[in-house]
Design a protein around this motif. Structure first.
Motif, PDB file in Angstrom:
ATOM      1  N   SER A   1       0.541  -1.443   0.154  1.00 19.49           N
ATOM      2  CA  SER A   1       0.120   0.121  -0.158  1.00 19.49           C
ATOM      3  C   SER A   1       0.481   1.033   0.232  1.00 19.49           C
ATOM      4  O   SER A   1       0.407   2.212  -0.819  1.00 19.49           O
ATOM      5  CB  SER A   1      -1.070  -0.246   1.416  1.00 19.49           C
ATOM      6  N   GLN A   2       2.069   0.891   0.708  1.00 13.30           N
ATOM      7  CA  GLN A   2       3.024   2.327   0.603  1.00 13.30           C
ATOM      8  C   GLN A   2       3.633   2.266  -0.686  1.00 13.30           C
ATOM      9  O   GLN A   2       3.745   3.893  -0.962  1.00 13.30           O
ATOM     10  CB  GLN A   2       3.983   2.023   1.895  1.00 13.30           C
ATOM     11  N   LEU A   3       4.271   2.106  -1.355  1.00 14.44           N
ATOM     12  CA  LEU A   3       4.249   1.515  -2.861  1.00 14.44           C
ATOM     13  C   LEU A   3       3.217   2.095  -3.845  1.00 14.44           C
ATOM     14  O   LEU A   3       3.931   2.746  -4.703  1.00 14.44           O
ATOM     15  CB  LEU A   3       5.007   0.204  -3.669  1.00 14.44           C
ATOM     16  N   GLU A   4       2.438   1.799  -3.777  1.00 18.79           N
ATOM     17  CA  GLU A   4       1.546   1.809  -4.620  1.00 18.79           C
ATOM     18  C   GLU A   4       0.950   3.901  -4.229  1.00 18.79           C
ATOM     19  O   GLU A   4       0.779   4.796  -5.092  1.00 18.79           O
ATOM     20  CB  GLU A   4      -0.789   1.650  -4.264  1.00 18.79           C
ATOM     21  N   GLN A   5       1.418   3.965  -2.807  1.00 16.76           N
ATOM     22  CA  GLN A   5       1.216   5.617  -2.837  1.00 16.76           C
ATOM     23  C   GLN A   5       2.289   6.129  -3.166  1.00 16.76           C
ATOM     24  O   GLN A   5       2.279   7.134  -3.525  1.00 16.76           O
ATOM     25  CB  GLN A   5       1.078   5.989  -1.072  1.00 16.76           C
ATOM     26  N   VAL A   6       3.451   5.936  -3.280  1.00 21.46           N
ATOM     27  CA  VAL A   6       4.565   6.486  -4.171  1.00 21.46           C
ATOM     28  C   VAL A   6       4.140   6.656  -4.976  1.00 21.46           C
ATOM     29  O   VAL A   6       4.248   7.748  -5.793  1.00 21.46           O
ATOM     30  CB  VAL A   6       5.061   5.642  -3.802  1.00 21.46           C
ATOM     31  N   LEU A   7       3.702   5.122  -6.037  1.00 25.23           N
ATOM     32  CA  LEU A   7       3.352   5.709  -7.029  1.00 25.23           C
ATOM     33  C   LEU A   7       2.208   6.938  -7.634  1.00 25.23           C
ATOM     34  O   LEU A   7       2.074   7.664  -8.862  1.00 25.23           O
ATOM     35  CB  LEU A   7       2.239   4.826  -8.224  1.00 25.23           C
ATOM     36  N   MET A   8       0.531   6.668  -6.698  1.00 24.56           N
ATOM     37  CA  MET A   8      -0.179   7.940  -6.949  1.00 24.56           C
ATOM     38  C   MET A   8       0.351   9.642  -6.565  1.00 24.56           C
ATOM     39  O   MET A   8      -0.085  10.324  -7.053  1.00 24.56           O
ATOM     40  CB  MET A   8      -0.653   7.083  -5.883  1.00 24.56           C
ATOM     41  N   ASN A   9       1.421   9.384  -5.609  1.00 23.31           N
ATOM     42  CA  ASN A   9       1.622  10.433  -5.387  1.00 23.31           C
ATOM     43  C   ASN A   9       2.762  11.480  -6.073  1.00 23.31           C
ATOM     44  O   ASN A   9       2.602  12.436  -6.841  1.00 23.31           O
ATOM     45  CB  ASN A   9       2.161  11.055  -3.778  1.00 23.31           C
ATOM     46  N   LEU A  10       3.838  10.435  -6.213  1.00 19.89           N
ATOM     47  CA  LEU A  10       4.449  11.214  -8.043  1.00 19.89           C
ATOM     48  C   LEU A  10       3.675  10.969  -9.219  1.00 19.89           C
ATOM     49  O   LEU A  10       3.840  12.065 -10.148  1.00 19.89           O
ATOM     50  CB  LEU A  10       5.230   9.966  -8.138  1.00 19.89           C
ATOM     51  N   ALA A  11       2.427  10.457  -8.963  1.00 20.35           N
ATOM     52  CA  ALA A  11       2.012  10.829 -10.863  1.00 20.35           C
ATOM     53  C   ALA A  11       0.854  11.801 -10.389  1.00 20.35           C
ATOM     54  O   ALA A  11       0.697  12.485 -11.779  1.00 20.35           O
ATOM     55  CB  ALA A  11       0.798   9.416 -11.017  1.00 20.35           C
ATOM     56  N   VAL A  12       0.488  11.975  -9.197  1.00 22.93           N
ATOM     57  CA  VAL A  12      -0.308  13.418  -9.456  1.00 22.93           C
ATOM     58  C   VAL A  12       0.639  14.246  -9.303  1.00 22.93           C
ATOM     59  O   VAL A  12       0.398  15.769  -9.908  1.00 22.93           O
ATOM     60  CB  VAL A  12      -1.042  12.826  -7.995  1.00 22.93           C
ATOM     61  N   ASN A  13       1.878  14.534  -8.698  1.00 13.38           N
ATOM     62  CA  ASN A  13       2.424  15.759  -8.722  1.00 13.38           C
ATOM     63  C   ASN A  13       2.921  15.932 -10.251  1.00 13.38           C
ATOM     64  O   ASN A  13       3.081  16.583 -10.723  1.00 13.38           O
ATOM     65  CB  ASN A  13       4.014  15.036  -8.278  1.00 13.38           C
ATOM     66  N   ALA A  14       3.300  14.874 -11.394  1.00 11.30           N
ATOM     67  CA  ALA A  14       3.200  14.997 -12.721  1.00 11.30           C
ATOM     68  C   ALA A  14       2.313  15.670 -12.926  1.00 11.30           C
ATOM     69  O   ALA A  14       2.498  16.552 -14.483  1.00 11.30           O
ATOM     70  CB  ALA A  14       4.199  13.933 -13.193  1.00 11.30           C
ATOM     71  N   ARG A  15       1.454  15.442 -12.909  1.00 15.33           N
ATOM     72  CA  ARG A  15       0.005  16.053 -13.860  1.00 15.33           C
ATOM     73  C   ARG A  15      -0.222  17.171 -13.414  1.00 15.33           C
ATOM     74  O   ARG A  15       0.245  18.167 -14.054  1.00 15.33           O
ATOM     75  CB  ARG A  15      -1.258  14.605 -13.217  1.00 15.33           C
ATOM     76  N   ASP A  16       0.540  17.648 -12.152  1.00 17.55           N
ATOM     77  CA  ASP A  16      -0.183  19.092 -12.411  1.00 17.55           C
ATOM     78  C   ASP A  16       1.084  19.936 -12.466  1.00 17.55           C
ATOM     79  O   ASP A  16       0.992  20.880 -12.664  1.00 17.55           O
ATOM     80  CB  ASP A  16       0.143  19.076 -10.640  1.00 17.55           C
ATOM     81  N   ALA A  17       2.335  19.121 -13.264  1.00 16.40           N
ATOM     82  CA  ALA A  17       3.012  19.965 -13.863  1.00 16.40           C
ATOM     83  C   ALA A  17       3.048  20.049 -15.402  1.00 16.40           C
ATOM     84  O   ALA A  17       3.572  21.030 -15.804  1.00 16.40           O
ATOM     85  CB  ALA A  17       4.535  19.478 -13.170  1.00 16.40           C
ATOM     86  N   MET A  18       1.915  19.477 -15.574  1.00 12.85           N
ATOM     87  CA  MET A  18       1.567  19.628 -17.373  1.00 12.85           C
ATOM     88  C   MET A  18       0.191  19.567 -17.247  1.00 12.85           C
ATOM     89  O   MET A  18      -0.750  18.647 -17.683  1.00 12.85           O
ATOM     90  CB  MET A  18       1.975  17.533 -17.312  1.00 12.85           C
ATOM     91  N   PRO A  19      -0.151  21.438 -17.088  1.00  9.29           N
ATOM     92  CA  PRO A  19      -1.678  21.427 -16.915  1.00  9.29           C
ATOM     93  C   PRO A  19      -2.171  21.124 -18.977  1.00  9.29           C
ATOM     94  O   PRO A  19      -3.003  21.072 -18.619  1.00  9.29           O
ATOM     95  CB  PRO A  19      -1.540  22.107 -16.477  1.00  9.29           C
ATOM     96  N   GLY A  20      -1.146  21.319 -19.560  1.00 10.31           N
ATOM     97  CA  GLY A  20      -1.276  21.104 -20.851  1.00 10.31           C
ATOM     98  C   GLY A  20      -1.176  19.867 -21.909  1.00 10.31           C
ATOM     99  O   GLY A  20      -1.557  19.964 -22.951  1.00 10.31           O
ATOM    100  N   GLY A  21      -0.754  19.294 -20.872  1.00  8.55           N
ATOM    101  CA  GLY A  21      -0.319  17.454 -21.514  1.00  8.55           C
ATOM    102  C   GLY A  21       1.078  17.277 -21.811  1.00  8.55           C
ATOM    103  O   GLY A  21       1.806  18.343 -21.166  1.00  8.55           O
ATOM    104  N   GLY A  22       0.833  16.186 -21.689  1.00  9.55           N
ATOM    105  CA  GLY A  22       2.736  15.550 -21.013  1.00  9.55           C
ATOM    106  C   GLY A  22       1.617  14.274 -21.691  1.00  9.55           C
ATOM    107  O   GLY A  22       1.930  13.148 -22.227  1.00  9.55           O
ATOM    108  N   ARG A  23       3.606  13.479 -21.144  1.00  7.78           N
ATOM    109  CA  ARG A  23       3.519  12.096 -21.065  1.00  7.78           C
ATOM    110  C   ARG A  23       4.457  11.841 -20.148  1.00  7.78           C
ATOM    111  O   ARG A  23       5.325  12.590 -19.903  1.00  7.78           O
ATOM    112  CB  ARG A  23       4.919  12.193 -22.247  1.00  7.78           C
TER     113      ARG A  23
END
Length: 713
Positions: free
Chosen positions: A553-575
């Protein structure tokens, strides 16, 4: 006071000598009171000087005092003859005692010159012999030969000639002190004393051999002055320590060549002097023997000088090669110059600043020094308080970038030459910054953990009482709804404390053996929905199993938080790319986005709790700090690489699970906090930090792929 002692004694002694010649030499009583008192006082003063100064060659100075005591004993015997009113023949008992003093004085002077390099001592011995023989040969026709021609017995002639010949030995032994590198007032006074003794004996020999000697002549002046001078030598401060001889390579050979040249001139000059005195050369055999001996000594010395020159040349060449090797291959910058001009620099310094050696040779150090650091350096140089010092400064490279350095500056005493050793401390500064950041994170983590633990206990009580209140208000929906809001707020606060506990690495973990690839693949669909349609998710699990011991569950939280942080850094879309691989004993999780990236200042603070670049109402600032805490508590490390407008790369490294680990087993782990080393720097469970070269390369490849697709579109 020590410096005044020799001067005062010289003044008093010279006054006593003057008094003797003025009033005392005409009577036996005056001879006893003044003449013998001057000699006895010299012996006493020498013993006092030796006792107070404790010189390095103590026995040698005692030997000098003993030789002078023998001279004084001979004087007392002469005085007894005068008091008795009897005449004495030459040589007498007093002459026998005088002659006994010479071996003692010779031994003492030779012992004073001992020590140091043997070859140098031998060279000085030959030089002293050359000087003594040359002086004796040069003065033979005028001083020594008359001693043999005077009326008297053969024994009288031998004794009268023995005095000046042995005096020449003493002069040579004293000169040897200077030749082996001994310096100071004591040595100078010793040499003057031996010369004065030599002159006194020359004046004594001829009248003594012919039986015409009387008290109070020029010979007495020489002897008395010799007493006073040697007493002052024992009082001179320089006799405290005999300075060590200089190394062979530092001697000045030009003076030695001059001594040899002048010595060779002594032979023809003595022949000319002999011929001019009576128009004949009667002692041709004596001149031949002494001339051959002198020539042999000079030839031997010239051979040694030639060898010394060759040896010094070899030493200079070897030293130059060593210096050039050190200068060219030193890993730190070296600058040699005069007046601030960097006339010669080594390759390391040239690489450090990006200039060639020819360019730097025309530049002043201020031209490459940062303007804010120039004033402090110039003040240090102008103060003149220290010949060498170290200072931190910044150099400006050719491309305009700054290089922090520590410059060790050393200057010659006359300020005619200077050398700078320049050490690039860029890496050290980075390590210091990392250490300070690690210490700050550790301190913040401890503070956050302590607060979160107590706050969580309070929220537990609030949630419990909310449940009781909801049960009691089951018949009152409106009030029950309000109680429900209290419970929801308490639960949200409890979630917040769990994130803080994760950051401080104090939450409980359920550790089991997992394949990191499975965790990422199972999260792929959920992450796609979280990222939205404008962000392309690319998961690359790799072909090999990547087992780790961690809380799923902690590893899943690591992936989720990193993904959310990346999404917020790409408001116009990206990869967003997620790659999993093995690297030695590590499992590597790399998360790369094509977002806005971060500045260095932001990158240094992203793992701090409550830090966020968003508005406080949009984020709590605990997402990445939670990731940091989970990874650290799992025994791993996390690094971030980011450049503005070029995306970000997060590299998570976890230790691979051993083969002995049980599949699917779970183990509760709580409050597992990595130890801190003696410097306070936080370490992983294996005590090291990991580079992120692979992540950087993957990030670069990913950016190239994205740009290529954009260009194709």
């Amino acid at each position: 006071m020590r410096r005044l002692g020799p001067v005062l004694y010289l003044a008093v002694g010279c006054a006593a000598i003057a008094a003797y010649f003025a009033v005392g030499r005409g009577s036996a009583l005056g001879h006893i009171l003044l003449y013998d008192s001057i000699g006895a006082s010299a012996v006493g003063v020498m013993l006092v000087g030796v006792r107070s100064h404790r010189p390095e060659r103590l026995h040698a100075w005692v030997g000098l005092a003993a030789g002078q005591a023998l001279f004084v004993a001979g004087d007392v015997i002469w005085t007894s003859y005068d008091l008795a009113g009897s005449s004495t023949s030459f040589p007498s008992v007093a002459d026998g005692i005088y002659l006994c003093a010479y071996p003692v004085l010779t031994w003492a002077l030779v012992r004073l010159a001992r020590g140091g390099d043997r070859r140098r001592s031998l060279s000085a011995l030959i030089d002293a012999a050359v000087i003594a023989v040359a002086v004796g040969l040069a003065i033979w026709p005028f001083t020594l030969e008359p001693l043999l021609e005077a009326d008297g017995t053969v024994l009288a002639h031998v004794v009268s000639l023995t005095y000046p010949v042995w005096d020449l030995v003493l002069v040579g032994a004293t000169a040897r002190l200077v030749l082996v590198g001994r310096r100071g007032p004591a040595v100078g006074l010793l040499l003057a004393s031996m010369l004065s003794l030599f002159l006194g004996d020359l004046a004594y020999g001829t009248p003594a051999a012919s039986g015409s000697y009387v008290l109070g002549g020029a010979n007495d002046a020489g002897w008395l002055l010799s007493y006073v001078l040697i007493g002052a030598a024992a009082l001179a401060p320089s006799m405290i320590r005999v300075r060590p001889a200089r190394p062979l390579g530092t001697q000045v050979t030009a003076r030695r060549w001059l001594v040899c040249a002048l010595a060779l001139l002594a032979f023809p000059l003595s022949l000319v002097g002999e011929y001019k005195s009576d128009g004949t050369i009667d002692d041709v055999y004596v001149f031949a023997v002494v001339g051959i001996a002198l020539t042999v000594l000079v030839v031997a010395r010239i051979a040694m000088l030639t060898g010394d020159v060759d040896r010094m040349r070899a030493e200079v060449e070897a030293t130059a090669r060593k210096f050039r090797l050190v200068f060219e291959s030193a890993p730190i910058g070296i600058s040699l110059g005069n007046g601030g001009i960097m006339s010669e620099t080594n390759p390391a310094f040239q690489r450090m600043l990006g200039y060639t050696g020819e360019e730097l040779a025309q530049m002043h150090f201020s031209e490459v020094t940062h303007v804010e650091d120039e004033t402090a350096l110039q003040a240090e140089l102008e103060s003149g308080l220290r010949d060498s010092f170290a200072i931190e400064k910044r150099y400006v490279r050719r491309d305009g970038t700054l290089v922090p350095v520590v410059a060790h500056i050393a200057r010659a005493a006359d300020d005619s030459f200077g050398i700078g050793l320049i050490e690039d401390i860029t890496e050290r500064r980075q390590l210091e910054d990392e250490l300070r950041h690690s210490q700050k994170m550790d301190a913040v983590g401890k503070l956050a953990g302590g607060i979160a633990h107590d706050f969580n206990n309070l929220m537990t009580a609030v949630i419990g009482y909310s449940d009781i209140l909801l049960g009691e208000l089951a018949d009152d929906p409106q009030r029950a709804e309000r109680a429900g809001e209290i419970k929801k707020a308490a639960e949200r606060a409890s979630d917040l404390t769990r994130q803080l506990l994760a950051f401080s690495r104090k939450q409980m973990l359920r550790v089991s053996r997992l394949d990191l690839r499975d965790v990422a693949l199972e999260m792929e669909s959920l992450l796609s929905r979280v990222l939205g349609e404008h962000v392309v998710l690319d998961v690359r699990p790799g072909a090999d199993e990547v087992p780790v011991m961690a809380d799923r569950s902690q590893l899943e939280q690591v992936l989720m938080n990193l993904a959310v942080n990346a999404r917020d850094a790409m408001p116009g879309g990206g990869r967003l790319s997620i790659a999993i691989a093995r690297d030695g004993d590590d499992a590597v999780l790399t998360v790369v986005d094509t977002g806005a990236g971060m500045t260095p200042g932001v990158r240094e603070q992203i793992f701090e709790p409550f830090f966020s670049t968003k508005h406080p109402t949009e984020a709590t600032g605990l997402g990445l700090s939670t990731v940091y805490g989970i990874v650290a508590q799992s025994g791993g490390t996390i690094e971030v690489l980011s450049v503005p407008d070029a995306g970000s790369t997060f590299v998570v490294r976890l230790p691979l699970a051993s083969e002995a680990a049980v599949d699917g087993g779970e183990e509760p782990v709580g409050a597992r906090v990595p130890d801190a080393d003696e410097h306070g720097e936080e370490q992983t469970s294996r005590g090291r930090k990991h580079p992120a070269r692979e992540a950087v390369q993957a990030h670069d490849r990913h950016l190239r792929d994205v740009r290529a697709k954009e260009c194709a579109a």
